[in-house]
Scaffold this active site. Structure first.
Site, PDB file in Angstrom:
ATOM      1  N   ASP A  88     161.547  82.067  60.170  1.00 47.55           N
ATOM      2  CA  ASP A  88     162.832  81.449  60.399  1.00 47.55           C
ATOM      3  C   ASP A  88     163.211  81.641  61.868  1.00 47.55           C
ATOM      4  O   ASP A  88     163.337  82.667  62.388  1.00 47.55           O
ATOM      5  CB  ASP A  88     163.914  82.140  59.360  1.00 47.55           C
ATOM      6  CG  ASP A  88     165.037  81.550  59.531  1.00 47.55           C
ATOM      7  OD1 ASP A  88     165.506  80.228  59.149  1.00 47.55           O
ATOM      8  OD2 ASP A  88     166.178  82.105  60.132  1.00 47.55           O
ATOM      9  N   ASP A 494     129.979  60.116  32.465  1.00 50.18           N
ATOM     10  CA  ASP A 494     128.808  60.799  32.847  1.00 50.18           C
ATOM     11  C   ASP A 494     127.688  60.367  32.241  1.00 50.18           C
ATOM     12  O   ASP A 494     127.693  59.435  31.373  1.00 50.18           O
ATOM     13  CB  ASP A 494     129.174  62.500  32.662  1.00 50.18           C
ATOM     14  CG  ASP A 494     128.623  63.341  33.674  1.00 50.18           C
ATOM     15  OD1 ASP A 494     127.341  63.387  33.989  1.00 50.18           O
ATOM     16  OD2 ASP A 494     129.255  64.141  34.413  1.00 50.18           O
ATOM     17  N   GLY A 520     127.253  56.944  30.995  1.00 50.83           N
ATOM     18  CA  GLY A 520     126.619  55.674  31.822  1.00 50.83           C
ATOM     19  C   GLY A 520     126.291  56.464  33.002  1.00 50.83           C
ATOM     20  O   GLY A 520     126.094  57.755  33.295  1.00 50.83           O
ATOM     21  N   ASP A 521     125.379  55.677  33.809  1.00 55.65           N
ATOM     22  CA  ASP A 521     124.536  56.205  35.080  1.00 55.65           C
ATOM     23  C   ASP A 521     125.461  55.409  36.131  1.00 55.65           C
ATOM     24  O   ASP A 521     125.532  54.121  36.490  1.00 55.65           O
ATOM     25  CB  ASP A 521     123.200  55.675  35.025  1.00 55.65           C
ATOM     26  CG  ASP A 521     122.592  56.191  36.380  1.00 55.65           C
ATOM     27  OD1 ASP A 521     123.249  56.217  37.344  1.00 55.65           O
ATOM     28  OD2 ASP A 521     121.341  56.363  36.432  1.00 55.65           O
ATOM     29  N   PHE A 522     126.271  56.157  37.061  1.00 53.43           N
ATOM     30  CA  PHE A 522     127.010  55.558  37.899  1.00 53.43           C
ATOM     31  C   PHE A 522     126.408  54.825  39.138  1.00 53.43           C
ATOM     32  O   PHE A 522     126.934  54.144  39.872  1.00 53.43           O
ATOM     33  CB  PHE A 522     128.182  56.545  38.372  1.00 53.43           C
ATOM     34  CG  PHE A 522     127.552  57.747  38.975  1.00 53.43           C
ATOM     35  CD1 PHE A 522     126.781  57.976  39.804  1.00 53.43           C
ATOM     36  CD2 PHE A 522     128.551  58.662  38.724  1.00 53.43           C
ATOM     37  CE1 PHE A 522     126.347  59.160  40.319  1.00 53.43           C
ATOM     38  CE2 PHE A 522     128.067  60.367  39.278  1.00 53.43           C
ATOM     39  CZ  PHE A 522     127.122  60.454  40.127  1.00 53.43           C
ATOM     40  N   ARG A 537     133.040  67.077  43.415  1.00 56.92           N
ATOM     41  CA  ARG A 537     131.559  67.688  43.735  1.00 56.92           C
ATOM     42  C   ARG A 537     130.641  66.863  43.500  1.00 56.92           C
ATOM     43  O   ARG A 537     129.525  67.365  42.677  1.00 56.92           O
ATOM     44  CB  ARG A 537     131.636  69.148  42.977  1.00 56.92           C
ATOM     45  CG  ARG A 537     132.717  69.803  43.318  1.00 56.92           C
ATOM     46  CD  ARG A 537     132.470  71.427  42.964  1.00 56.92           C
ATOM     47  NE  ARG A 537     132.723  71.191  41.223  1.00 56.92           N
ATOM     48  CZ  ARG A 537     132.152  72.484  40.785  1.00 56.92           C
ATOM     49  NH1 ARG A 537     131.438  73.413  41.049  1.00 56.92           N
ATOM     50  NH2 ARG A 537     132.339  72.550  39.166  1.00 56.92           N
TER      51      ARG A 537
HETATM   52  C1  LIG Z   1     127.896  68.841  40.632  1.00 55.03           C
HETATM   53  S1  LIG Z   1     128.257  68.123  39.093  1.00 55.03           S
HETATM   54  C2  LIG Z   1     129.981  67.908  39.024  1.00 55.03           C
HETATM   55  C3  LIG Z   1     130.831  67.942  37.931  1.00 55.03           C
HETATM   56  C4  LIG Z   1     132.364  67.747  38.121  1.00 55.03           C
HETATM   57  N1  LIG Z   1     132.768  66.466  38.582  1.00 55.03           N
HETATM   58  C5  LIG Z   1     132.711  68.990  38.487  1.00 55.03           C
HETATM   59  O1  LIG Z   1     133.579  69.127  39.804  1.00 55.03           O
HETATM   60  O2  LIG Z   1     132.782  70.169  38.099  1.00 55.03           O
HETATM   61  C6  LIG Z   1     127.816  66.511  39.139  1.00 55.03           C
HETATM   62  C7  LIG Z   1     127.921  65.870  37.886  1.00 55.03           C
HETATM   63  O3  LIG Z   1     127.737  64.253  38.217  1.00 55.03           O
HETATM   64  C8  LIG Z   1     126.989  64.223  36.921  1.00 55.03           C
HETATM   65  N2  LIG Z   1     125.786  62.894  37.397  1.00 55.03           N
HETATM   66  C9  LIG Z   1     124.937  63.160  38.082  1.00 55.03           C
HETATM   67  N3  LIG Z   1     124.326  61.974  38.110  1.00 55.03           N
HETATM   68  C10 LIG Z   1     124.785  61.014  37.513  1.00 55.03           C
HETATM   69  C11 LIG Z   1     124.683  59.695  37.374  1.00 55.03           C
HETATM   70  N4  LIG Z   1     123.673  59.003  37.870  1.00 55.03           N
HETATM   71  N5  LIG Z   1     125.935  58.992  36.664  1.00 55.03           N
HETATM   72  C12 LIG Z   1     126.870  59.658  36.218  1.00 55.03           C
HETATM   73  N6  LIG Z   1     127.047  61.072  36.332  1.00 55.03           N
HETATM   74  C13 LIG Z   1     126.107  61.728  37.096  1.00 55.03           C
HETATM   75  C14 LIG Z   1     126.344  65.211  36.422  1.00 55.03           C
HETATM   76  O4  LIG Z   1     125.832  65.106  35.080  1.00 55.03           O
HETATM   77  C15 LIG Z   1     127.349  66.198  36.664  1.00 55.03           C
HETATM   78  O5  LIG Z   1     128.501  66.317  35.603  1.00 55.03           O
END
Ligand SMILES: C[S@@+](CC[C@H](N)C(=O)[O-])C[C@H]1O[C@@H](n2cnc3c(N)ncnc32)[C@H](O)[C@@H]1O
Length: 632
Positions: A88, A494, A520-522, A537
Site C-alpha cells: 500500500d 482421447d 478417436g485419434d487427434f 499437457r
Molecule cells: C500427457 S497425457 C495428458 C492428459 C490430460 N490432458 C492431462 O492434462 O492430464 C496425454 C493424453 O493424450 C492422449 N493422446 C495421445 N495420443 C493421442 C491421439 N493420437 N489422439 C487422441 N489422444 C491422444 C493420451 O491418451 C493422454 O490421455
C-alpha cells in the site's frame, strides 16, 4: 534469471501479488519473479487517526490486503498460496495521509498541497507465508515500509489543471505518477524511486534475503544489513536451505490462523525502519547454539546428493500403502505396520523413521501417524491424491532416470534399456499393457485433478458454450470446467483404449450436464466441433511434425472467434525455470518444453492471435489464444 539470487528461492512457490496495480506487477515481472495476480477486496478504510505514524497505516493496510487474498484463496478457491505479497502506497504531507483522489477536485486539493513542498511517499509491504493445517489457514507475516522524500516544484494553476485533465492522477496515491507525466512536477527525489512508483524493490529483496538467509548469530555484527547480499555473502551465511520448510518448521515461529484477519495492531520489533517478527527469523541450525564450524556446509548440494533417497523412500511407502493404513488405523507401531503390509519389522521401522524425517509422518509414543498433507496427497483416496503419479514415478520414471547418463550421451529416450522394448511413440509404450495403461491414466488423473481448478480459472471461459478437451484422458479437467461454468458442454476426446477405461475415474456425484467422452485419434480423425479447444499437457510430448498436424487440424476446424487453451508449464525466457519442467525434459521425449514467447510464436503460426499467457505459479500454466477473424 533475476540478478538477485534470493528471488530464485521463490521460483518453486505459488507466489501471489494481492494488488491490481500494473506498476507493481511490472516492477516485479521485470526482475523475473513469477507470480499470480489476485487483487485484494480489502477496502482501504482503516481509521487513519488511530495510527501514530503514517507508515503504520500503510503497513497495516498492506497486511490486511494480503491476508484477505490469502484467506479468500484458501477458503473460496481451495488454493492456498505459498506467499502473498501485499503493498500500500500513501503520500504524507504535513502529517496528513493522501491516498488516491476520488475526483478531479480531490486531485486538485492534493496536488496544490504538494506544490513547492517536500513530502514523503511511504509504501507498506507485507510478505505473508501461508500454509494449511487441516482446514485452517496458517500465516506468518513479515512487514516493512520504505520512505522516499519527493519535492515538487511550484505548480502554476494552469499546469496543475492540465495535469489533472490528463487523467493520470486518478488511480495514484497523492494524485501523481512519477514514472509518467507526473515526473515533470518533481524537483528532486531522495530515496528509492521505485518506492514512489509503488513498490520498494530493493528493500523487498533485502527482506527476502533476511528471511531466506538469516544470519547466524555469531556473525550478525559482520553482516551489512543495508546491502542486498551478493552470492558470495550468501555462502558465508548459514542457510536453513530447505526452501519451503524454513517457514513451517522454525521451532519459535509464531503461527497465526485466519482469525488474524481482524485488523488488530501487531507488536513490532522496529529496526532500521522495518518491522519483522523476530521469532520467525531465527535460523534452525543456530537455535541450539551449534558450534562454529570451519567448513561451510553446502546444504543445497547435500540435499541434492540425498534427494534420490528421499524420493525412493516416498515411493516405497506409497507403493506399500503405508499412508493408507495409517489413515484408517493409525497411530500404529512399526511392528503393526509391518504386519499390515507384510514387510520386515526392522526395515519398516527404518522406512517409517525416514518418512518422519521427511515430514510425511509424525511419531509419538503411540506410534506413527500421517501428517495432514499425507492424508490429503499421499493416501490413494486423499482429496488431492498424488498416489497415481507417485507410483508412475516409481515404476516408469525411476527406471528411465537410472539410464539418464545414456540418455544424455545418446540424446534419446531409454525405454529399450529400462523396459527392454522400443515403442513407436510414447503412448504406444504406455498402452501396450492394461496394467501400464491404468497406471499411466491414474498418474495423469492425479495431476489433472490437482491442477484442474488453476487451469479452468486462469482465464474467464464463461463465453464458451462448447469445449473439447483433446487428449483429455480421464476427464478430470472436464469435470472441473462443468463445475465452474455450468452452461458449458464439455467433450473429452482421447484414444479408444483410454476412453474404454475411464469409468473408475468418474466422480461419484452426478453432474447436471455430464461430460461426453468421444474416442478417436487427434492426428487422424475428424475433431468434434467446439467454441473452445483444450490441449492440456499434450504439446510438450510431440515432435514438431506431429504438432504441425495437430495444430493445423485444430486451426482448420476452429471458427473465427473460437479459442484454444493450452495448459503446460511455461518456461522463462532463458528456458531454465521452473526446474520441474527442465527436469521433466530429461526423460527425452521427442517433444520439448517451451517459453512464453515460443508458445506465442507457435500458435500465431497456425492462425491464432491475441495470445495471453497466465503464469499460475502452480504445476501448470495456461495460454489462451483466439482464431483470427477472416475480415481484413
Ligand atoms: C500427457 S497425457 C495428458 C492428459 C490430460 N490432458 C492431462 O492434462 O492430464 C496425454 C493424453 O493424450 C492422449 N493422446 C495421445 N495420443 C493421442 C491421439 N493420437 N489422439 C487422441 N489422444 C491422444 C493420451 O491418451 C493422454 O490421455
Amino acid at each position: 534469471m533475476a540478478l538477485n539470487p534470493v528471488l530464485g528461492k521463490l521460483v518453486s512457490k505459488r507466489v501471489v501479488l494481492a494488488s491490481a496495480s500494473p506498476r507493481r506487477q511490472e516492477i516485479l515481472t521485470n526482475v523475473g519473479l513469477r507470480f499470480e495476480v489476485v487483487p485484494s477486496w480489502f477496502k482501504e478504510t482503516l481509521e487513519k487517526s488511530s495510527f501514530a505514524a503514517p507508515y503504520e497505516y500503510a503497513v497495516e493496510t498492506a497486511k490486511q490486503k494480503a491476508l484477505e487474498v490469502a484467506n479468500r484463496m484458501h477458503v473460496k478457491h481451495l488454493r492456498t498460496p505459498d506467499i502473498v505479497i501485499g503493498a500500500d502506497t500513501i503520500v504524507s504531507v504535513d502529517e496528513q495521509i493522501l491516498e488516491k483522489p476520488v475526483d478531479k477536485q480531490d486531485a486538485y486539493r492534493m496536488l496544490s498541497r504538494l506544490s513547492g513542498k517536500e513530502h514523503s511517499v511511504f509504501t507498506g509491504v507485507a510478505i505473508i507465508h501461508c500454509s494449511s493445517k487441516g482446514n485452517q489457514l496458517e500465516t506468518e507475516i513479515t512487514d516493512f515500509y520504505e520512505e522516499t522524500k519527493v519535492k515538487f516544484s511550484d505548480l502554476s494553476e494552469e499546469l496543475l489543471w492540465e495535469y489533472i485533465h490528463s487523467g493520470e492522477p486518478m488511480d495514484k496515491a497523492g494524485g501523481y505518477g512519477i514514472q509518467a507525466l507526473g515526473g515533470m512536477l518533481v524537483e528532486y527525489v531522495h530515496g528509492d524511486f521505485l518506492n514512489v512508483v509503488g513498490f520498494p524493490l530493493n528493500h523487498f529483496c533485502k527482506k527476502l534475503a533476511e528471511l531466506y538467509y538469516p544470519p547466524p548469530k555469531h556473525t550478525v555484527q559482520h553482516i551489512k544489513h543495508d546491502s542486498i547480499p551478493s552470492v558470495d555473502t550468501f555462502e558465508n551465511l548459514s542457510d536453513g536451505e530447505s526452501e519451503s520448510s524454513n517457514f513451517t518448521e522454525h521451532k519459535g515461529a509464531k503461527k497465526l490462523n485466519s482469525s488474524s484477519m481482524c485488523p488488530s495492531r501487531p507488536v513490532y520489533n522496529c529496526e532500521n525502519s522495518s518491522s519483522v517478527r523476530t521469532d520467525s527469523m531465527v535460523p534452525l541450525g543456530n537455535q541450539n547454539g551449534a558450534s562454529e564450524s570451519a567448513a561451510k556446509l553446502p546444504s543445497k548440494i547435500v540435499d541434492l546428493m540425498d534427494g534420490f533417497k528421499a524420493s525412493k523412500a516416498l515411493f516405497v511407502a506409497s507403493k506399500l500403502k503405508v499412508f493408507d493404513y495409517l489413515k484408517t488405523k493409525g497411530p500404529l507401531k512399526a511392528v503393526d505396520v509391518a504386519n499390515e503390509v507384510g514387510t520386515s519389522v526392522c526395515g519398516t521401522e527404518r522406512l517409517l523413521d525416514a518418512c518422519v524425517a521427511l515430514g510425511l509422518l509424525e511419531k509419538t509414543s503411540q506410534g506413527y501417524s500421517n501428517t495432514d498433507s499425507a492424508n490429503t496427497y499421499l493416501t490413494s483416496d486423499g482429496e488431492y491424491s498424488l498416489h497415481g503419479y507417485i507410483i508412475h514415478s516409481n515404476d516408469h520414471l525411476w527406471p528411465l532416470f537410472t539410464n539418464l547418463e545414456s540418455a544424455v550421451r545418446e540424446g534419446s529416450r531409454q525405454n529399450h534399456r529400462a523396459f527392454g522394448r522400443k515403442a513407436e511413440d510414447l503412448f504406444k509404450d504406455y498402452y501396450h499393457s492394461q496394467e501400464v495403461k491404468q497406471r499411466f491414466m491414474a498418474a495423469m488423473h492425479s495431476i489433472a485433478h490437482l491442477t484442474a481448478r488453476d487451469v479452468a480459472t486462469a482465464f474467464d471461459l464463461s463465453q464458451f458454450k462448447s469445449t473439447c478437451d483433446l487428449g483429455g484422458c480421464t476427464g478430470a479437467l472436464a469435470h472441473e470446467l462443468i463445475q465452474i461454468y455450468p452452461n458449458m458442454k464439455v467433450t473429452v476426446f482421447d484414444l479408444p483404449e483410454v476412453i474404454a477405461n475411464i469409468s473408475y475415474f468418474q466422480p461419484s456425484e452426478q453432474c447436471a450436464a455430464p461430460v461426453t467422452f468421444l474416442s478417436g485419434d487427434f492426428f487422424k480423425d475428424n475433431l468434434p466441433e467446439a467454441d473452445l479447444y483444450i490441449l492440456s499437457r499434450i504439446l510438450h510430448d510431440w515432435p514438431d511434425e506431429r504438432i504441425h498436424v495437430l495444430l493445423s487440424k485444430i486451426s482448420a476446424v476452429c471458427k473465427p472467434g473460437s479459442a484454444l487453451l493450452v495448459a503446460e508449464i511455461v518456461l522463462d525466457e532463458q528456458k531454465t525455470h521452473p526446474a520441474r519442467a527442465v527436469l521433466q525434459s530429461l526423460s527425452m521425449t521427442e517433444g520439448k518444453q517451451r517459453s512464453g514467447s515460443e508458445y506465442k510464436q507457435l500458435l500465431e503460426k497456425y492462425g491464432f492471435t491475441d495470445v495471453q499467457i497466465k503464469i499460475t505459479g502452480t504445476l501448470l500454466d495456461a495460454v489462451l489464444c483466439f482464431k483470427k477473424n477472416l475480415s481484413p
